[in-house]
Design a protein around this motif. Structure first.
Motif, PDB file in Angstrom:
ATOM      1  N   LEU A 297       1.015 -10.184 -10.561  1.00 44.28           N
ATOM      2  CA  LEU A 297      -0.100  -9.581 -11.307  1.00 44.28           C
ATOM      3  C   LEU A 297      -1.426  -9.866 -10.619  1.00 44.28           C
ATOM      4  O   LEU A 297      -2.336  -9.038 -10.623  1.00 44.28           O
ATOM      5  N   LYS A 298      -1.519 -11.046 -10.016  1.00 46.61           N
ATOM      6  CA  LYS A 298      -2.773 -11.452  -9.370  1.00 46.61           C
ATOM      7  C   LYS A 298      -2.842 -10.941  -7.925  1.00 46.61           C
ATOM      8  O   LYS A 298      -3.931 -10.799  -7.364  1.00 46.61           O
ATOM      9  N   ALA A 299      -1.681 -10.693  -7.342  1.00 52.18           N
ATOM     10  CA  ALA A 299      -1.614 -10.285  -5.933  1.00 52.18           C
ATOM     11  C   ALA A 299      -1.982  -8.807  -5.774  1.00 52.18           C
ATOM     12  O   ALA A 299      -1.976  -8.059  -6.746  1.00 52.18           O
ATOM     13  N   PRO A 300      -2.282  -8.376  -4.542  1.00 55.95           N
ATOM     14  CA  PRO A 300      -2.555  -6.951  -4.319  1.00 55.95           C
ATOM     15  C   PRO A 300      -1.334  -6.122  -4.715  1.00 55.95           C
ATOM     16  O   PRO A 300      -0.205  -6.583  -4.527  1.00 55.95           O
ATOM     17  N   PRO A 301      -1.546  -4.899  -5.253  1.00 52.20           N
ATOM     18  CA  PRO A 301      -0.417  -4.092  -5.730  1.00 52.20           C
ATOM     19  C   PRO A 301       0.626  -3.796  -4.657  1.00 52.20           C
ATOM     20  O   PRO A 301       1.801  -3.609  -4.966  1.00 52.20           O
ATOM     21  N   GLU A 302       0.223  -3.786  -3.371  1.00 57.25           N
ATOM     22  CA  GLU A 302       1.188  -3.467  -2.300  1.00 57.25           C
ATOM     23  C   GLU A 302       2.378  -4.427  -2.344  1.00 57.25           C
ATOM     24  O   GLU A 302       3.493  -4.058  -2.009  1.00 57.25           O
ATOM     25  N   LEU A 303       2.117  -5.683  -2.694  1.00 59.64           N
ATOM     26  CA  LEU A 303       3.178  -6.676  -2.703  1.00 59.64           C
ATOM     27  C   LEU A 303       4.318  -6.234  -3.632  1.00 59.64           C
ATOM     28  O   LEU A 303       5.486  -6.256  -3.255  1.00 59.64           O
ATOM     29  N   SER A 304       3.937  -5.792  -4.859  1.00 53.19           N
ATOM     30  CA  SER A 304       4.953  -5.334  -5.809  1.00 53.19           C
ATOM     31  C   SER A 304       5.627  -4.070  -5.308  1.00 53.19           C
ATOM     32  O   SER A 304       6.843  -3.928  -5.381  1.00 53.19           O
ATOM     33  N   PHE A 305       4.823  -3.137  -4.794  1.00 51.04           N
ATOM     34  CA  PHE A 305       5.381  -1.851  -4.369  1.00 51.04           C
ATOM     35  C   PHE A 305       6.279  -2.016  -3.144  1.00 51.04           C
ATOM     36  O   PHE A 305       7.334  -1.394  -3.063  1.00 51.04           O
TER      37      PHE A 305
END
Lengths: 205, 205
Positions: B33-41
């Motif tokens: 949640l805190k990390a940049p969205p690219e990490l999740s994607f």
């Protein structure tokens, strides 16, 4: 035998997560390889939804489904109480006790000069603005962690709050969560500092 | 404050993975949640690719980018040597030593009646067929784990191999990985069984 690219790539992605080392990443990937494909696809979909279906509440800066968040929107919660925590998980932990009915403010971390985190990186100017606009607040609970950085941040906030109180002719009660022996802990195994705090904070019985 | 649905769902998905308990799952999700969205994607995409870009080699049953796998296709590898392991990760561990030049056969587990895994669930009939078709094999290494189930499986395989050898008028050398003190280990901390095996297997020096 080199790792297959799809396998190596997923290991690489898992390793970017905290608590997951190279061995665990490998284990997770080979577990998924053996598991039904739905497991991988469901996890992938949940990951995609995470960022799409969450926002940051622009009042308390907690993770939320919509802005403002459930707590900031709730007219039942006490406006007199503001609890300052480091991260969303800390607010969640306090909520789980069911004993706090006030509002929150999520700092987004702690002051940690070694990691390049100064007060500027935290939501302190947002806190100032919030306090300035909100005259109902009577008590501010500094609920940062009982760690070195948490203590330093609490100390810094206390000084800031004092300054603001003075220049705005305000008065807040400023509190910090109690320190002492954890429930279920044993005196024998308590570290010196915890025991010292437990002694200093002893209560009539 | 209830968990947001997208957050709760992802925690749920993470918890289905081995080594990830409720606390770790929560930590991973709040990290993302805190990390940049690219990490999740990126993680989501890598997960989707995992099943789409891998197959099971129909010769050795290892995970592969195509069937047959790199090792089964490689004309340089020794046809005389067949190493039987429990899982793909075991073959990978042996490959990492760089000292094995033969072929593999992945059982897909060990005999474990408590978990409902009988020889039927493992790739033993496939092993039989492979041995029947392949007369080049001279040595079969039983490289199941040095655990209770691994030993029992090795024992079972040894009996099977003996029976097949007899009825096919074949002869294979059947070996098992050496047991003893692990490199870097200390005698003082070795368990009794390991030390017993190390004594029994002592070599001239």
């Amino acid at each position: 035998m080199k790792q297959i690219k799809a396998v190596a790539d997923l290991i690489q992605e898992f390793r970017k997560l905290p608590t997951i080392g190279p061995k665990t990443a490998e284990r997770l990937v080979y577990f998924l390889l053996k598991a039904p494909p739905e497991l991988s696809f469901d996890l992938a979909r949940a990951l995609e939804r995470l960022k799409k279906e969450t926002v940051i509440c622009q009042t308390c800066f907690n993770v939320a489904a919509q802005d403002p968040c459930v707590i900031c929107r709730d007219p039942q919660r006490a406006n007199e109480l503001l609890c300052i925590v480091e991260e969303p998980l800390d607010a969640l932990a306090i909520e789980k006790t069911g004993r706090y009915r006030g509002r929150y403010h999520i700092l987004g971390g702690v002051i940690n000069p070694m990691a390049g985190i100064t007060p500027r990186e935290l939501r302190i100017s947002e806190l100032k603005e919030r306090l300035l606009k909100n005259s109902a607040i009577q008590e501010i609970i500094l609920a940062t962690n009982p760690s070195l950085e948490g203590e330093a941040t609490a100390m810094y906030l206390k000084e800031q709050l004092k300054q603001w109180a003075e220049s705005w002719q305000q008065h807040w009660r400023i509190t910090r969560l109690a320190r002492g022996l954890p429930t279920g802990g044993e005196l024998e195994y308590a570290d010196q500092l915890t025991l010292t705090r437990a002694l200093e904070g002893r209560v009539d019985y």
